[in-house]
Design a protein around this motif. Structure first.
Motif, short mmCIF file in Angstrom:
data_model
loop_
_atom_site.label_atom_id
_atom_site.label_comp_id
_atom_site.label_asym_id
_atom_site.label_seq_id
_atom_site.Cartn_x
_atom_site.Cartn_y
_atom_site.Cartn_z
N PHE A 37 0.83 -1.20 0.00
CA PHE A 37 0.00 0.00 0.00
C PHE A 37 0.86 1.25 0.00
CE2 PHE A 37 -3.93 -2.28 1.56
CZ PHE A 37 -4.65 -1.99 0.43
N ARG A 38 1.95 1.23 0.76
CA ARG A 38 2.82 2.40 0.82
C ARG A 38 3.57 2.60 -0.48
NH1 ARG A 38 6.57 1.15 4.87
NH2 ARG A 38 5.12 -0.28 5.79
N GLY A 39 4.10 1.53 -1.05
CA GLY A 39 4.97 1.67 -2.19
C GLY A 39 4.34 1.43 -3.54
N HIS A 40 3.32 0.54 -3.56
CA HIS A 40 2.81 0.11 -4.87
C HIS A 40 1.33 0.36 -5.06
CE1 HIS A 40 6.65 -1.82 -5.55
NE2 HIS A 40 6.54 -2.41 -4.37
N GLY A 41 0.60 0.63 -4.00
CA GLY A 41 -0.81 0.94 -4.13
C GLY A 41 -1.68 -0.24 -4.49
N GLY A 42 -1.27 -1.45 -4.15
CA GLY A 42 -2.07 -2.61 -4.50
C GLY A 42 -2.16 -3.62 -3.38
N PHE A 43 -2.84 -4.69 -3.68
CA PHE A 43 -3.03 -5.77 -2.72
C PHE A 43 -1.98 -6.84 -2.92
CE2 PHE A 43 -7.22 -3.86 -2.90
CZ PHE A 43 -7.54 -3.79 -1.56
N VAL A 44 -1.81 -7.70 -1.93
CA VAL A 44 -0.92 -8.83 -2.05
C VAL A 44 -1.53 -9.79 -3.07
CG1 VAL A 44 0.11 -10.80 -0.83
CG2 VAL A 44 -0.10 -8.60 0.31
N THR A 45 -0.75 -10.18 -4.04
CA THR A 45 -1.26 -11.06 -5.10
C THR A 45 -1.30 -12.51 -4.61
OG1 THR A 45 0.94 -11.41 -5.99
CG2 THR A 45 -0.32 -9.56 -6.89
N LEU A 46 -2.04 -13.32 -5.32
CA LEU A 46 -2.16 -14.73 -4.96
C LEU A 46 -0.81 -15.45 -4.94
CD1 LEU A 46 -4.08 -16.96 -4.13
CD2 LEU A 46 -4.51 -17.41 -6.53
N PRO A 47 0.07 -15.22 -5.91
CA PRO A 47 1.39 -15.87 -5.82
C PRO A 47 2.18 -15.46 -4.58
CG PRO A 47 1.01 -15.12 -8.05
CD PRO A 47 -0.10 -14.55 -7.21
N ALA A 48 2.05 -14.21 -4.15
CA ALA A 48 2.74 -13.77 -2.93
C ALA A 48 2.15 -14.46 -1.70
CB ALA A 48 2.66 -12.26 -2.79
N TRP A 49 0.83 -14.59 -1.67
CA TRP A 49 0.17 -15.33 -0.58
C TRP A 49 0.70 -16.76 -0.54
CZ3 TRP A 49 -4.02 -14.94 2.92
CH2 TRP A 49 -4.63 -13.70 2.99
N ALA A 50 0.78 -17.40 -1.70
CA ALA A 50 1.24 -18.79 -1.76
C ALA A 50 2.67 -18.91 -1.27
CB ALA A 50 1.11 -19.33 -3.18
N ASP A 51 3.53 -17.96 -1.63
CA ASP A 51 4.93 -17.98 -1.16
C ASP A 51 5.00 -17.87 0.35
OD1 ASP A 51 5.87 -18.25 -3.74
OD2 ASP A 51 6.31 -16.09 -3.97
N ILE A 52 4.21 -16.97 0.92
CA ILE A 52 4.20 -16.81 2.37
C ILE A 52 3.73 -18.09 3.05
CG2 ILE A 52 3.04 -15.60 4.28
CD1 ILE A 52 3.05 -13.09 2.42
N LEU A 53 2.66 -18.67 2.55
CA LEU A 53 2.14 -19.90 3.15
C LEU A 53 3.13 -21.05 3.00
CD1 LEU A 53 -1.61 -19.73 2.15
CD2 LEU A 53 -0.59 -19.29 4.39
N ASP A 54 3.80 -21.14 1.85
CA ASP A 54 4.79 -22.20 1.65
C ASP A 54 5.96 -22.07 2.62
OD1 ASP A 54 3.41 -23.49 -0.35
OD2 ASP A 54 4.52 -22.53 -1.98
N ARG A 55 6.35 -20.86 2.93
CA ARG A 55 7.46 -20.66 3.87
C ARG A 55 7.08 -21.12 5.28
NH1 ARG A 55 8.56 -16.34 0.75
NH2 ARG A 55 7.36 -14.80 1.91
N HIS A 56 5.84 -20.88 5.67
CA HIS A 56 5.43 -21.19 7.04
C HIS A 56 4.78 -22.57 7.18
CE1 HIS A 56 6.46 -17.24 8.60
NE2 HIS A 56 6.02 -16.77 7.44
#
Length: 50
Positions: free
Chosen positions: A25-44
């Motif tokens: 939101f601060r830098g790009h003005g958008g939402f977290v994309t589905l691939p980014a969600w998947a990367d976060i979930l895969d890490r944890h």
């Protein structure tokens, strides 16, 4: 397992997601994309061979 041990991965994933969203939101003005969600979930929550 105690409550803190079982909730630690969820709390860590949520904290990372919130930090990522705040940066978007601060830098790009958008939402977290589905691939980014998947990367976060895969890490944890890595896949297991069962």
């Amino acid at each position: 397992m105690g409550g803190e041990l079982t909730t630690a991965p969820f709390a860590a994933a949520l904290a990372e997601l919130v930090a990522t969203q705040a940066g978007r939101f601060r830098g790009h003005g958008g939402f977290v994309t589905l691939p980014a969600w998947a990367d976060i979930l895969d890490r944890h929550f890595p896949a297991t061979d069962q």
